[in-house]
Design a protein around this motif. Structure first.
Motif, PDB file in Angstrom:
ATOM      1  N   GLU A 195       0.831  -1.142  -0.114  1.00 47.91           N
ATOM      2  CA  GLU A 195      -0.020  -0.175   0.184  1.00 47.91           C
ATOM      3  C   GLU A 195       1.037   1.272  -0.089  1.00 47.91           C
ATOM      4  O   GLU A 195       1.656   1.380   0.856  1.00 47.91           O
ATOM      5  CB  GLU A 195      -1.087   0.160   1.118  1.00 47.91           C
ATOM      6  N   GLU A 196       0.688   2.338  -1.006  1.00 49.63           N
ATOM      7  CA  GLU A 196       1.576   3.283  -1.048  1.00 49.63           C
ATOM      8  C   GLU A 196       1.109   4.184   0.105  1.00 49.63           C
ATOM      9  O   GLU A 196      -0.008   4.618   0.077  1.00 49.63           O
ATOM     10  CB  GLU A 196       1.673   3.965  -2.539  1.00 49.63           C
ATOM     11  N   ILE A 197       2.122   4.786   0.572  1.00 51.81           N
ATOM     12  CA  ILE A 197       1.931   5.872   1.410  1.00 51.81           C
ATOM     13  C   ILE A 197       1.649   7.129   0.900  1.00 51.81           C
ATOM     14  O   ILE A 197       2.456   7.896   0.080  1.00 51.81           O
ATOM     15  CB  ILE A 197       2.907   6.140   2.575  1.00 51.81           C
ATOM     16  N   VAL A 198       0.383   7.624   1.218  1.00 50.69           N
ATOM     17  CA  VAL A 198      -0.280   8.822   0.261  1.00 50.69           C
ATOM     18  C   VAL A 198       0.937  10.077   0.262  1.00 50.69           C
ATOM     19  O   VAL A 198       1.085  10.862  -0.487  1.00 50.69           O
ATOM     20  CB  VAL A 198      -1.365   9.191   0.569  1.00 50.69           C
ATOM     21  N   SER A 199       1.224  10.235   1.388  1.00 49.41           N
ATOM     22  CA  SER A 199       2.179  11.609   1.645  1.00 49.41           C
ATOM     23  C   SER A 199       3.813  11.158   1.350  1.00 49.41           C
ATOM     24  O   SER A 199       4.344  12.178   1.378  1.00 49.41           O
ATOM     25  CB  SER A 199       2.199  12.109   3.202  1.00 49.41           C
ATOM     26  N   MET A 200       4.055  10.063   0.913  1.00 51.27           N
ATOM     27  CA  MET A 200       5.534   9.670   0.654  1.00 51.27           C
ATOM     28  C   MET A 200       5.321   8.969  -0.660  1.00 51.27           C
ATOM     29  O   MET A 200       5.472   7.527  -0.733  1.00 51.27           O
ATOM     30  CB  MET A 200       5.876   8.740   1.675  1.00 51.27           C
ATOM     31  N   PRO A 201       5.065   9.457  -1.772  1.00 55.16           N
ATOM     32  CA  PRO A 201       4.894   8.649  -3.045  1.00 55.16           C
ATOM     33  C   PRO A 201       6.389   7.881  -3.289  1.00 55.16           C
ATOM     34  O   PRO A 201       7.100   8.225  -3.096  1.00 55.16           O
ATOM     35  CB  PRO A 201       4.969   9.669  -4.237  1.00 55.16           C
ATOM     36  N   GLY A 202       6.091   6.431  -3.714  1.00 54.27           N
ATOM     37  CA  GLY A 202       7.047   5.510  -4.053  1.00 54.27           C
ATOM     38  C   GLY A 202       7.558   4.810  -2.713  1.00 54.27           C
ATOM     39  O   GLY A 202       8.282   3.882  -2.913  1.00 54.27           O
ATOM     40  N   VAL A 203       6.783   5.078  -1.471  1.00 54.67           N
ATOM     41  CA  VAL A 203       7.142   4.320  -0.376  1.00 54.67           C
ATOM     42  C   VAL A 203       5.878   3.490   0.123  1.00 54.67           C
ATOM     43  O   VAL A 203       4.737   4.115   0.031  1.00 54.67           O
ATOM     44  CB  VAL A 203       7.662   5.253   0.787  1.00 54.67           C
ATOM     45  N   TYR A 204       6.072   2.286   0.480  1.00 58.89           N
ATOM     46  CA  TYR A 204       4.822   1.382   0.917  1.00 58.89           C
ATOM     47  C   TYR A 204       4.722   0.943   2.161  1.00 58.89           C
ATOM     48  O   TYR A 204       5.919   0.556   2.788  1.00 58.89           O
ATOM     49  CB  TYR A 204       5.247   0.181  -0.460  1.00 58.89           C
ATOM     50  N   HIS A 205       3.598   0.506   2.658  1.00 59.14           N
ATOM     51  CA  HIS A 205       3.537  -0.588   3.649  1.00 59.14           C
ATOM     52  C   HIS A 205       3.773  -1.870   2.823  1.00 59.14           C
ATOM     53  O   HIS A 205       2.973  -2.011   1.946  1.00 59.14           O
ATOM     54  CB  HIS A 205       2.127  -0.252   4.217  1.00 59.14           C
ATOM     55  N   LEU A 206       4.451  -2.627   3.371  1.00 58.72           N
ATOM     56  CA  LEU A 206       4.639  -3.946   2.991  1.00 58.72           C
ATOM     57  C   LEU A 206       4.253  -5.145   4.197  1.00 58.72           C
ATOM     58  O   LEU A 206       4.888  -4.992   5.043  1.00 58.72           O
ATOM     59  CB  LEU A 206       5.890  -4.224   2.331  1.00 58.72           C
ATOM     60  N   SER A 207       3.650  -6.229   3.909  1.00 65.86           N
ATOM     61  CA  SER A 207       3.188  -7.211   4.451  1.00 65.86           C
ATOM     62  C   SER A 207       4.603  -7.998   4.228  1.00 65.86           C
ATOM     63  O   SER A 207       5.062  -8.182   3.204  1.00 65.86           O
ATOM     64  CB  SER A 207       2.007  -8.126   4.226  1.00 65.86           C
TER      65      SER A 207
END
Length: 331
Positions: free
Chosen positions: A45-57
């Motif tokens: 899930e891309e972090i809206v305020s940090m484009p290109g950075v994700y929450h990853l399981s």
């Protein structure tokens, strides 16, 4: 000697000449890439305020780790996003908690990749503060209990080391945290595990996107009673000196961009490696401007990271690490 005998432009006449006399160099080996691991499965899930950075399981983490390693980046910094929070942040130090499980998997997939474990409680506490909160009955004022919090931070550090973390990175800014964690690690048989101390961590406005990413915004008040006043620089020396005496192996300055003078000061005053944290808002501002076409993202990022190295940083933690590594390969 002066002009015309001295002509400083002589050493700038070609790319090869500029390269051979270059004073400061940036490589992928200088960079640490932060990663946010979360509970669940199939989560990217891309972090809206940090484009290109994700929450990853964890089930989708392996591809990210292999990409990092292939780019020549030698270390990742792990932040955990749990599905359960409580007053004492118990998910921070559980044997089967999110950071501990992710660490074991990373060491299984890429044994030579360094895992740096962020050692704090704010992502795991229901109140969002970096320790145990106590209320003063006489004033009704709530604040973090420094000494009581140290015991939980030690438990967290030891559990991270037991899971295979190569470096412990305490970010809590409690007084005496390095000494407590060093003693705890040594007593548990982890005297070989270094501490990358968040020695100089300011109560900064540059953390906003990170708090979205880590779900760690304080539920009341702020962190100004334990993070540093942005106006202070002599205090930074006191904080860093305390950590050196207590057994820190690396000294961090966070944020980086508005605190280049502090990075330089620590470099000149201490002989330990200096780490600069290129924090979330420093990342997001560039990303937002680049999306508008207002700047050359590649040029801005590489110049900024080079500036941090020139200021004295030996290591840079940055969300730009993967992009920077690619751009450096192109060069």
């Amino acid at each position: 000697m002066s002009f015309p005998i001295t002509r400083n432009r002589r050493l700038r006449t070609s790319a090869a000449l500029r390269s051979i006399v270059r004073e400061t160099r940036l490589t992928a080996h200088d960079l640490i890439y932060p990663i946010f691991v979360t509970e669940g499965s199939g989560v990217r899930e891309e972090i809206v305020s940090m484009p290109g950075v994700y929450h990853l399981s964890i089930d989708l983490l392996e591809a990210e780790i292999r990409e990092v390693a292939e780019l020549g980046i030698q270390a990742v910094l792990l932040f955990g996003v749990p599905d359960h929070k409580d007053e004492v942040g118990s998910e921070a130090y559980g044997n089967n908690s999110i950071v501990q499980r992710a660490t074991r998997k990373i060491k299984e997939w890429q044994p030579d990749l360094l895992v740096v474990a962020d050692t704090c409680l704010c992502q795991f506490t229901s109140h969002g503060h970096c320790g145990i909160v106590r209320q003063d009955e006489s004033t009704g004022r709530a604040d973090v209990d420094n000494d009581a919090s140290l015991a939980l931070l030690v438990k967290t550090a030891v559990s991270q080391a037991q899971a295979g973390a190569d470096i412990i990175a305490p970010s809590n800014m409690m007084d005496g945290f390095v000494q407590a964690i060093r003693t705890g690690l040594d007593d548990a048989g982890f005297e070989h595990v270094p501490i990358m101390s968040y020695s100089v961590k300011y109560a900064s406005a540059f953390y906003g996107p990170f708090r979205d990413a880590a779900h760690s915004a304080p539920q009341f008040g702020d962190r100004k009673t334990y993070q540093m006043d942005p106006a202070n620089v002599r205090e930074a020396l006191r904080e860093a000196e305390s950590d050196v005496v207590e057994g820190a192996d690396m000294l961090m300055v966070k944020p980086a961009l508005a605190y280049m003078d502090v990075i330089r000061l620590l470099k000149e005053q201490f002989d330990l490696p200096v780490v600069a944290y290129n924090v979330s808002a420093e990342y997001s501002m560039v990303k937002a401007a680049a999306r508008q076409g207002w700047l050359d993202e590649k040029a801005i990022v590489l110049e900024t990271l080079l500036g941090m190295k020139r200021a004295g940083a030996d290591i840079i933690i940055t969300y730009f690490a993967k992009d920077a590594a690619r751009w450096l390969q192109e060069r």
